[in-house]
Motif scaffolding. Structure first.
Motif, short mmCIF file in Angstrom:
data_model
loop_
_atom_site.label_atom_id
_atom_site.label_comp_id
_atom_site.label_asym_id
_atom_site.label_seq_id
_atom_site.Cartn_x
_atom_site.Cartn_y
_atom_site.Cartn_z
N ALA A 1 -88.87 18.38 26.61
CA ALA A 1 -88.30 18.84 25.34
C ALA A 1 -89.36 19.54 24.50
CB ALA A 1 -87.70 17.67 24.57
N ALA A 2 -88.92 20.55 23.74
CA ALA A 2 -89.86 21.25 22.85
C ALA A 2 -90.49 20.29 21.87
CB ALA A 2 -89.12 22.38 22.12
N GLU A 3 -89.71 19.35 21.38
CA GLU A 3 -90.19 18.30 20.50
C GLU A 3 -89.79 16.95 21.12
OE1 GLU A 3 -92.07 18.53 17.94
OE2 GLU A 3 -92.08 20.71 17.74
N PRO A 4 -90.68 16.33 21.91
CA PRO A 4 -90.32 15.06 22.58
C PRO A 4 -89.79 14.01 21.62
CG PRO A 4 -92.37 15.92 23.45
CD PRO A 4 -92.01 16.79 22.29
N ALA A 5 -90.23 14.04 20.38
CA ALA A 5 -89.77 13.04 19.41
C ALA A 5 -88.28 13.20 19.10
CB ALA A 5 -90.58 13.15 18.12
N ASP A 6 -87.72 14.37 19.45
CA ASP A 6 -86.30 14.61 19.20
C ASP A 6 -85.41 13.98 20.28
OD1 ASP A 6 -86.88 16.01 16.90
OD2 ASP A 6 -86.82 17.97 17.89
N VAL A 7 -86.02 13.49 21.36
CA VAL A 7 -85.28 12.84 22.44
C VAL A 7 -85.59 11.35 22.42
CG1 VAL A 7 -84.90 12.69 24.94
CG2 VAL A 7 -85.37 14.91 23.87
N ARG A 8 -84.55 10.56 22.27
CA ARG A 8 -84.70 9.10 22.26
C ARG A 8 -84.18 8.55 23.58
NH1 ARG A 8 -80.59 5.35 18.83
NH2 ARG A 8 -81.15 3.30 19.70
N VAL A 9 -84.99 7.76 24.26
CA VAL A 9 -84.60 7.14 25.53
C VAL A 9 -84.44 5.64 25.31
CG1 VAL A 9 -85.25 6.67 27.91
CG2 VAL A 9 -85.76 8.90 26.90
N SER A 10 -83.22 5.16 25.48
CA SER A 10 -82.92 3.73 25.35
C SER A 10 -82.57 3.16 26.71
CB SER A 10 -81.75 3.50 24.38
OG SER A 10 -82.02 4.00 23.10
N VAL A 11 -83.03 1.94 26.98
CA VAL A 11 -82.66 1.25 28.21
C VAL A 11 -81.70 0.12 27.87
CG1 VAL A 11 -84.62 1.84 29.67
CG2 VAL A 11 -84.84 -0.03 28.04
N ALA B 1 -84.25 -13.55 30.81
CA ALA B 1 -85.48 -13.06 31.44
C ALA B 1 -85.45 -11.56 31.70
CB ALA B 1 -85.75 -13.81 32.74
N THR B 2 -84.26 -10.96 31.71
CA THR B 2 -84.14 -9.52 31.93
C THR B 2 -84.82 -8.73 30.82
OG1 THR B 2 -82.01 -9.94 33.02
CG2 THR B 2 -82.48 -7.67 32.44
N ALA B 3 -85.02 -9.36 29.66
CA ALA B 3 -85.71 -8.68 28.56
C ALA B 3 -87.11 -8.24 28.98
CB ALA B 3 -85.79 -9.60 27.34
N ASP B 4 -87.76 -8.99 29.88
CA ASP B 4 -89.10 -8.61 30.33
C ASP B 4 -89.06 -7.30 31.12
OD1 ASP B 4 -90.25 -10.85 29.18
OD2 ASP B 4 -90.01 -12.07 30.99
N LEU B 5 -87.99 -7.09 31.89
CA LEU B 5 -87.86 -5.84 32.64
C LEU B 5 -87.63 -4.67 31.68
CD1 LEU B 5 -85.70 -6.87 35.74
CD2 LEU B 5 -88.18 -6.66 35.55
N LEU B 6 -86.86 -4.89 30.63
CA LEU B 6 -86.65 -3.83 29.64
C LEU B 6 -87.96 -3.53 28.92
CD1 LEU B 6 -83.17 -4.77 28.10
CD2 LEU B 6 -83.70 -3.25 30.02
N ARG B 7 -88.74 -4.56 28.66
CA ARG B 7 -90.04 -4.34 28.02
C ARG B 7 -90.95 -3.52 28.93
NH1 ARG B 7 -90.35 -9.03 26.56
NH2 ARG B 7 -89.59 -8.80 24.43
N ASP B 8 -90.85 -3.73 30.23
CA ASP B 8 -91.63 -2.94 31.18
C ASP B 8 -91.18 -1.48 31.14
OD1 ASP B 8 -93.43 -2.71 33.65
OD2 ASP B 8 -91.52 -2.00 34.45
N CYS B 9 -89.89 -1.25 30.97
CA CYS B 9 -89.38 0.13 30.84
C CYS B 9 -89.98 0.81 29.62
CB CYS B 9 -87.86 0.12 30.73
SG CYS B 9 -86.99 -0.42 32.22
N ILE B 10 -90.13 0.07 28.55
CA ILE B 10 -90.72 0.61 27.32
C ILE B 10 -92.20 0.91 27.55
CG2 ILE B 10 -91.31 0.05 24.93
CD1 ILE B 10 -88.65 -1.48 24.77
N ALA B 11 -92.87 0.06 28.30
CA ALA B 11 -94.28 0.32 28.62
C ALA B 11 -94.44 1.62 29.39
CB ALA B 11 -94.85 -0.84 29.42
N ARG B 12 -93.41 2.02 30.11
CA ARG B 12 -93.47 3.25 30.92
C ARG B 12 -93.01 4.48 30.14
NH1 ARG B 12 -93.91 1.56 36.55
NH2 ARG B 12 -93.78 -0.70 36.61
N GLY B 13 -92.50 4.27 28.92
CA GLY B 13 -92.17 5.44 28.10
C GLY B 13 -90.85 5.41 27.36
N ALA B 14 -89.98 4.44 27.65
CA ALA B 14 -88.72 4.34 26.91
C ALA B 14 -88.99 3.96 25.47
CB ALA B 14 -87.79 3.31 27.57
N ASP B 15 -88.08 4.32 24.59
CA ASP B 15 -88.29 4.08 23.15
C ASP B 15 -87.82 2.70 22.71
OD1 ASP B 15 -89.31 6.73 22.18
OD2 ASP B 15 -87.48 7.39 23.15
N ASP B 16 -86.72 2.22 23.26
CA ASP B 16 -86.20 0.92 22.85
C ASP B 16 -85.28 0.38 23.93
OD1 ASP B 16 -83.33 1.89 22.16
OD2 ASP B 16 -84.58 3.16 20.88
#
Length: 264
Positions: free
Chosen positions: A52-62, A69-84
């Protein structure tokens, strides 16, 4: 642009335990990993954001539905670049088939504020149904492209993709909002950065139960599933072999007798 990626926690081992009463997989979270197809969907979303021209304009949610315990996997997704991330977790959700799961996920997407694009893996390795993506598209009445192997571009009104079809690969312009299910080979999920890991440690994953997600109790969980597994089992494996002598006709008769004698 809001991209929602649906991810599923699947067993990280071939030793899967089944609940004898419900005929569903026992999910204790001990060896759970992100479904490989969903990991590719997440990387696809992150590349859309990077391009994106402005990456901040794209929000990636998982988004996921599962045990706490699945919350830990979602937290790992955020560590890789997801926003929330958002987790749907409640015993009332347990035992859901694909239709009940789709309904619950749709409530989660609404809780996230809706989406411009929903990305799912083509299928889950523990179920192989490949139904969640198309069912989400049906729920929202959005167009859907399945088994996508490349996302060529994302515009405000449509996305251009290449997808596997029966006769080969097709180039498609899919109007937005839309649902895409992706092939596992579309992209390999990036490793988390040190900064991402540190940031993810402090992130609070929002968890919604059935009541807070405003889910209809008649449409969730085992009781809200129109399809149910009648029986499940791990097949017995034996190392023995039988030699069938004779010509082709004699071997065919002997093989037929062997098959008839097998207990199914």
């Amino acid at each position: 642009m809001h991209v929602v990626v649906c991810v599923k926690a699947v067993p990280g081992s071939t030793e899967v335990k089944m609940d004898p009463k419900t005929n569903t997989i026992v999910r204790d979270g001990g060896q759970a990993v992100i479904n490989p197809f969903d990991a590719s969907a997440l990387e696809t979303a992150l590349r859309i954001k990077d391009a994106a021209a402005e990456p901040a304009d794209v929000r990636v949610s998982v988004l996921s539905m599962g045990i706490p315990a699945t919350a830990d996997l979602l937290r790992d997704c955020i560590a890789r670049g997801a926003d929330d991330g958002l987790l749907l977790s409640d015993r009332a959700f347990a035992g859901a088939d694909t239709l009940a799961t789709t309904y619950a996920l749709s409530r989660g997407i609404e809780a996230l504020g809706g989406a411009d694009l929903i990305l799912c893996g083509k299928m889950a390795v523990d179920g192989d149904t490949a139904q969640i993506g198309p069912e989400l598209a049906g729920t929202f009445e959005w167009p859907c492209a399945t088994d996508v192997v490349e996302v060529r571009g994302l515009e405000p009104m449509c996305t251009c993709v290449r997808a596997n079809i029966d006769r080969g690969v097709a180039s498609l312009a899919v109007p937005l909002p839309a649902v895409l299910t992706v092939s596992k080979d579309i992209a390999d999920l990036r490793m988390p950065s040190i900064a991402g890991i540190m940031a993810a440690e402090t992130v609070s994953i929002e968890v919604l139960d059935a009541k807070r997600s405003a889910s209809d109790a008649r449409r969730i969980g085992l009781s809200g599933s129109p399809t149910q597994v009648v029986r499940s089992f791990v097949p017995d494996r034996a190392d023995g072999a039988v030699t069938v002598p004779g010509d082709a006709a004699e071997q065919a008769c002997a093989l037929a007798q062997l098959i008839e004698g097998m207990s199914l």
